[in-house]
Design a protein around this motif. Structure first.
Motif, PDB file in Angstrom:
ATOM      1  N   LYS A  78       0.938  -1.125  -0.277  1.00 31.22           N
ATOM      2  CA  LYS A  78      -0.511  -0.059   0.041  1.00 31.22           C
ATOM      3  C   LYS A  78       0.329   1.355   0.355  1.00 31.22           C
ATOM      4  O   LYS A  78       0.659   2.443  -0.554  1.00 31.22           O
ATOM      5  N   HIS A  79       2.153   1.137   1.020  1.00 29.99           N
ATOM      6  CA  HIS A  79       2.904   2.835   0.828  1.00 29.99           C
ATOM      7  C   HIS A  79       3.592   2.317  -0.648  1.00 29.99           C
ATOM      8  O   HIS A  79       3.752   3.886  -0.553  1.00 29.99           O
ATOM      9  N   VAL A  80       3.733   1.632  -1.134  1.00 30.19           N
ATOM     10  CA  VAL A  80       4.153   1.533  -2.601  1.00 30.19           C
ATOM     11  C   VAL A  80       3.569   2.065  -3.522  1.00 30.19           C
ATOM     12  O   VAL A  80       4.347   2.791  -3.980  1.00 30.19           O
ATOM     13  N   GLN A  81       2.672   1.686  -3.264  1.00 30.88           N
ATOM     14  CA  GLN A  81       1.432   2.141  -4.326  1.00 30.88           C
ATOM     15  C   GLN A  81       0.750   3.606  -4.370  1.00 30.88           C
ATOM     16  O   GLN A  81       1.450   4.284  -5.000  1.00 30.88           O
ATOM     17  N   ALA A  85       2.529   6.136  -6.916  1.00 32.70           N
ATOM     18  CA  ALA A  85       1.143   6.696  -7.896  1.00 32.70           C
ATOM     19  C   ALA A  85       1.477   7.868  -8.490  1.00 32.70           C
ATOM     20  O   ALA A  85       0.577   7.784  -9.429  1.00 32.70           O
ATOM     21  N   THR A  86       2.353   8.482  -8.558  1.00 35.47           N
ATOM     22  CA  THR A  86       2.678   9.247  -9.319  1.00 35.47           C
ATOM     23  C   THR A  86       3.543   9.986 -10.901  1.00 35.47           C
ATOM     24  O   THR A  86       3.423  10.984 -10.743  1.00 35.47           O
ATOM     25  N   GLU A 129      -0.515  -3.295 -11.786  1.00 35.15           N
ATOM     26  CA  GLU A 129      -1.722  -2.348 -12.029  1.00 35.15           C
ATOM     27  C   GLU A 129      -1.395  -1.064 -13.282  1.00 35.15           C
ATOM     28  O   GLU A 129      -2.229  -0.397 -13.210  1.00 35.15           O
ATOM     29  N   GLN A 130       0.014  -0.551 -13.339  1.00 39.31           N
ATOM     30  CA  GLN A 130       0.439   0.377 -13.831  1.00 39.31           C
ATOM     31  C   GLN A 130       0.290   0.298 -15.252  1.00 39.31           C
ATOM     32  O   GLN A 130      -0.863   1.198 -16.131  1.00 39.31           O
ATOM     33  N   HIS A 131      -0.008  -1.327 -15.802  1.00 37.52           N
ATOM     34  CA  HIS A 131      -0.503  -1.146 -17.238  1.00 37.52           C
ATOM     35  C   HIS A 131      -1.624  -1.417 -17.248  1.00 37.52           C
ATOM     36  O   HIS A 131      -2.061  -0.845 -18.758  1.00 37.52           O
TER      37      HIS A 131
END
Length: 133
Positions: A78-81, A85-86, A129-131
């Motif tokens: 969650k922290h890495v996400q 995210a930016t 998630e990024q894709h």
């Protein structure tokens, strides 16, 4: 309005999620998102319990090790996400995720196969998630 709609629960738009820890709560090995702090803190907690002659508590902590490690990985994810995210560039974001995951992989010897598989799946999910975005 149908008769059955009267009994359906209304979804509230004002749902709130509880934070992982209270904002005023001090960060310890049990709620940190830093891999070194978690793994060394866990070992220190066992050592402290043993030196305090609390063998049963130390054994319970040892038995809970995989569960505690997977909970840490979930907090860490969650922290890495939120941290990545930016980042707009996909390659840069993937590199940041891999670098972050590698801070946990340093502690592979302390993790059983189930925990390592959970870490690998977490990495796959974070990169995947990024894709989708």
């Amino acid at each position: 309005m149908s008769f059955f709609n009267l009994f359906k629960k209304k979804n509230s738009d004002t749902t709130t999620t509880e934070p992982e820890y209270a904002p005023n709560e001090p960060i310890t090995w049990e709620n940190t998102t830093v891999a070194d702090d978690f793994f060394t803190g866990y070992l220190d907690a066992i050592s402290q319990l043993e030196s305090d002659k609390q063998t049963a508590a130390a054994e319970t902590l040892r038995a809970d090790e995989p569960t505690l490690q997977m909970a840490f990985i979930d907090r860490f994810a969650k922290h890495v996400q939120s941290e990545t995210a930016t980042i707009k560039d996909a390659d840069e974001r993937t590199a940041a995720i891999i670098t972050a995951i590698n801070t946990i992989r340093v502690h592979n010897k302390q993790m059983n196969i189930t925990v390592r598989a959970h870490l690998a799946q977490t990495k796959k999910n974070l990169i995947g998630e990024q894709h989708e975005n």
